[in-house]
Design an enzyme around this catalytic site. Structure first.
Site, PDB file in Angstrom:
ATOM      1  N   ASP A   9       0.968  -1.196   0.016  1.00 17.64           N
ATOM      2  CA  ASP A   9      -0.042   0.081   0.163  1.00 17.64           C
ATOM      3  C   ASP A   9       1.055   1.158  -0.012  1.00 17.64           C
ATOM      4  OD1 ASP A   9      -2.306   1.334   0.265  1.00 17.64           O
ATOM      5  OD2 ASP A   9      -1.807   1.794   2.227  1.00 17.64           O
ATOM      6  N   SER A  10       0.152   2.386  -0.203  1.00 16.00           N
ATOM      7  CA  SER A  10       1.068   3.799  -0.142  1.00 16.00           C
ATOM      8  C   SER A  10       1.589   4.047   1.326  1.00 16.00           C
ATOM      9  CB  SER A  10       0.424   4.814  -0.643  1.00 16.00           C
ATOM     10  OG  SER A  10      -1.043   5.064   0.062  1.00 16.00           O
ATOM     11  N   TYR A  41      -1.169   7.878  -3.116  1.00 14.67           N
ATOM     12  CA  TYR A  41      -1.249   7.380  -4.791  1.00 14.67           C
ATOM     13  C   TYR A  41      -2.346   8.067  -5.110  1.00 14.67           C
ATOM     14  CZ  TYR A  41       1.861   3.418  -3.842  1.00 14.67           C
ATOM     15  OH  TYR A  41       2.780   2.453  -3.498  1.00 14.67           O
ATOM     16  N   GLY A  42      -3.428   8.261  -4.410  1.00 10.77           N
ATOM     17  CA  GLY A  42      -4.780   8.654  -5.115  1.00 10.77           C
ATOM     18  C   GLY A  42      -4.950   9.973  -5.742  1.00 10.77           C
ATOM     19  N   CYS A  72      -4.456  -2.112  -1.615  1.00  8.81           N
ATOM     20  CA  CYS A  72      -4.541  -0.644  -2.023  1.00  8.81           C
ATOM     21  C   CYS A  72      -5.362  -0.705  -3.164  1.00  8.81           C
ATOM     22  CB  CYS A  72      -3.030  -0.164  -2.434  1.00  8.81           C
ATOM     23  SG  CYS A  72      -3.125   1.515  -3.529  1.00  8.81           S
ATOM     24  N   ASN A  73      -6.587   0.028  -3.146  1.00  2.02           N
ATOM     25  CA  ASN A  73      -7.485   0.037  -4.009  1.00  2.02           C
ATOM     26  C   ASN A  73      -7.285   0.812  -5.408  1.00  2.02           C
ATOM     27  OD1 ASN A  73     -10.246  -0.781  -2.851  1.00  2.02           O
ATOM     28  ND2 ASN A  73      -9.005  -0.214  -1.366  1.00  2.02           N
ATOM     29  N   THR A  74      -6.166   1.905  -5.223  1.00  2.00           N
ATOM     30  CA  THR A  74      -6.064   2.555  -6.359  1.00  2.00           C
ATOM     31  C   THR A  74      -5.192   2.134  -7.331  1.00  2.00           C
ATOM     32  OG1 THR A  74      -5.961   4.716  -4.705  1.00  2.00           O
ATOM     33  CG2 THR A  74      -4.987   4.888  -6.763  1.00  2.00           C
ATOM     34  N   GLU A 147      -2.541   9.699   7.289  1.00  8.66           N
ATOM     35  CA  GLU A 147      -1.418   9.499   7.480  1.00  8.66           C
ATOM     36  C   GLU A 147      -0.591  10.557   8.505  1.00  8.66           C
ATOM     37  OE1 GLU A 147       0.844   7.074   6.188  1.00  8.66           O
ATOM     38  OE2 GLU A 147      -0.669   6.032   5.504  1.00  8.66           O
ATOM     39  N   CYS A 179     -11.132   2.440   0.077  1.00  9.73           N
ATOM     40  CA  CYS A 179      -9.818   2.816  -0.152  1.00  9.73           C
ATOM     41  C   CYS A 179      -9.340   2.166   1.575  1.00  9.73           C
ATOM     42  CB  CYS A 179      -9.393   4.261   0.304  1.00  9.73           C
ATOM     43  SG  CYS A 179      -7.608   4.672   0.662  1.00  9.73           S
ATOM     44  N   THR A 180      -8.210   1.526   1.335  1.00  7.65           N
ATOM     45  CA  THR A 180      -7.842   0.588   2.646  1.00  7.65           C
ATOM     46  C   THR A 180      -7.422   1.623   3.811  1.00  7.65           C
ATOM     47  OG1 THR A 180      -5.708   0.663   1.738  1.00  7.65           O
ATOM     48  CG2 THR A 180      -6.977  -1.483   1.451  1.00  7.65           C
ATOM     49  N   HIS A 181      -7.301   2.597   3.647  1.00  5.11           N
ATOM     50  CA  HIS A 181      -7.054   3.539   4.922  1.00  5.11           C
ATOM     51  C   HIS A 181      -8.302   3.941   5.363  1.00  5.11           C
ATOM     52  CE1 HIS A 181      -3.228   4.804   2.867  1.00  5.11           C
ATOM     53  NE2 HIS A 181      -3.056   5.331   4.095  1.00  5.11           N
TER      54      HIS A 181
HETATM   55  N1  DGL Z   1      -5.006   2.979   0.472  1.00  6.36           N
HETATM   56  C1  DGL Z   1      -4.643   3.008  -0.884  1.00  6.36           C
HETATM   57  C2  DGL Z   1      -6.025   2.787  -1.420  1.00  6.36           C
HETATM   58  O1  DGL Z   1      -6.542   1.899  -0.916  1.00  6.36           O
HETATM   59  C3  DGL Z   1      -4.069   4.310  -1.371  1.00  6.36           C
HETATM   60  C4  DGL Z   1      -4.296   5.595  -0.819  1.00  6.36           C
HETATM   61  C5  DGL Z   1      -3.744   6.606  -1.242  1.00  6.36           C
HETATM   62  O2  DGL Z   1      -2.478   6.577  -1.208  1.00  6.36           O
HETATM   63  O3  DGL Z   1      -4.218   7.569  -1.722  1.00  6.36           O
HETATM   64  O4  DGL Z   1      -6.623   3.355  -2.414  1.00  6.36           O
END
Ligand code: DGL
Length: 262
Positions: A9-10, A41-42, A72-74, A147, A179-181
């Site tokens: 993930d990011s 990443y998003g 990570c979904n992105t 974060e 998003c996994t966050h």
């Molecule tokens: N946690 C990641 C996701 O599921 C990346 C989020 C990010 O870095 O923007 O999309």
């Protein structure tokens, strides 16, 4: 041979996936890579996200992982094919798992701008459940706030309220945390939502999908997560990552710094 899972993930978001896997399967051998030098990443372009996915998955392959878990979904939305090309083994993703968990006909999706722009969730849910209303909401502020370690501020609550507004206006009955966050925000989101709205965490589906690799769930996993066989790596700020990860893992992990970019 014991499987070695590679999560990426990011940042700390993928820990929500790791946690679901450890809760279902007990101790697993794994490497977790948080690409903290490039979070978020998003908000990046599709070509950048595809390049990042190629680098990260190639690094995991070099660590001899037998299965890659895209936590990570992105990258899942924009670069699943890239990951499959680099992995040299099975790749498990979140979006298909989430679509399979949908049980209502009006669904909201909270995700990063890149994931929403890709419409990967809409396509996946509509393909599996034709006629479902899918309302997607981009949440650019969430990952930077999470974060920064800020999970209960007024700013976060205000931002969450704003992002939930269009979904509530559309009377969604369930919301995918795309998003996994975002599962880290569940307490805040729950406070702002009617009890009747169900939250869907795709990581639950990922942990189930991993039965094919790790075997049936261990019903006697018991209290606490078993992290002894997990190796944590980041591309920047190992101490900060360890601090932010501690509440979600129940102990402070040892974190190594890795340099990925060529
Ligand atoms: N946690 C990641 C996701 O599921 C990346 C989020 C990010 O870095 O923007 O999309």
């Amino acid at each position: 041979m014991t499987p070695l899972l590679g999560f990426f993930d990011s940042g700390i978001g993928g820990l929500t996936v790791l946690r679901q896997v450890l809760e279902r399967h007990g101790p697993v051998q794994c490497i977790y890579l948080g690409d903290t030098a490039r979070v978020p990443y998003g908000s990046r372009s599709a070509p950048e996200i595809r390049l990042i996915a190629a680098e990260v998955v190639a690094w995991l392959r070099d660590q001899q992982v037998s299965t890659v878990v895209m936590a990570c979904n992105t990258t899942n939305a924009l670069a699943r094919d890239v990951a499959e090309g680099q992995a040299g083994g099975p790749v498990i993703g979140l979006i298909g798992a989430a679509a399979a968990m949908v049980q209502t006909s009006r669904v909201g999706v909270l995700a990063t701008p890149a994931t929403v722009a890709s419409e990967a969730y809409r396509f996946s849910i509509e393909a599996l459940h034709p006629g479902t209303l899918v309302v997607e909401q981009a949440c650019p502020e969430f990952v930077p706030l999470i974060e920064s370690g800020d999970l209960s501020s007024d700013e976060l609550r205000r931002t969450a309220k704003e992002y939930l507004h269009p979904l509530l206006e559309a009377s969604v009955e369930s919301i995918v945390l795309g998003c996994t966050h975002y599962p880290l925000l569940e307490p805040v989101l729950r406070q702002l939502l009617p009890d009747s709205v169900q939250l869907i965490d795709p990581a639950v589906g990922v942990a189930r999908q991993l039965d094919s690799v790790l075997g049936a769930p261990k019903l006697s996993v018991g209290e606490g997560l078993h992290l002894d066989d997990c190796r944590f790596c980041v591309t920047a700020d190992p101490d900060g990552f360890a601090t932010r990860a501690t509440p979600w893992l129940g102990e402070r992990p040892r974190v190594q710094l890795e340099v990925l970019q060529s």
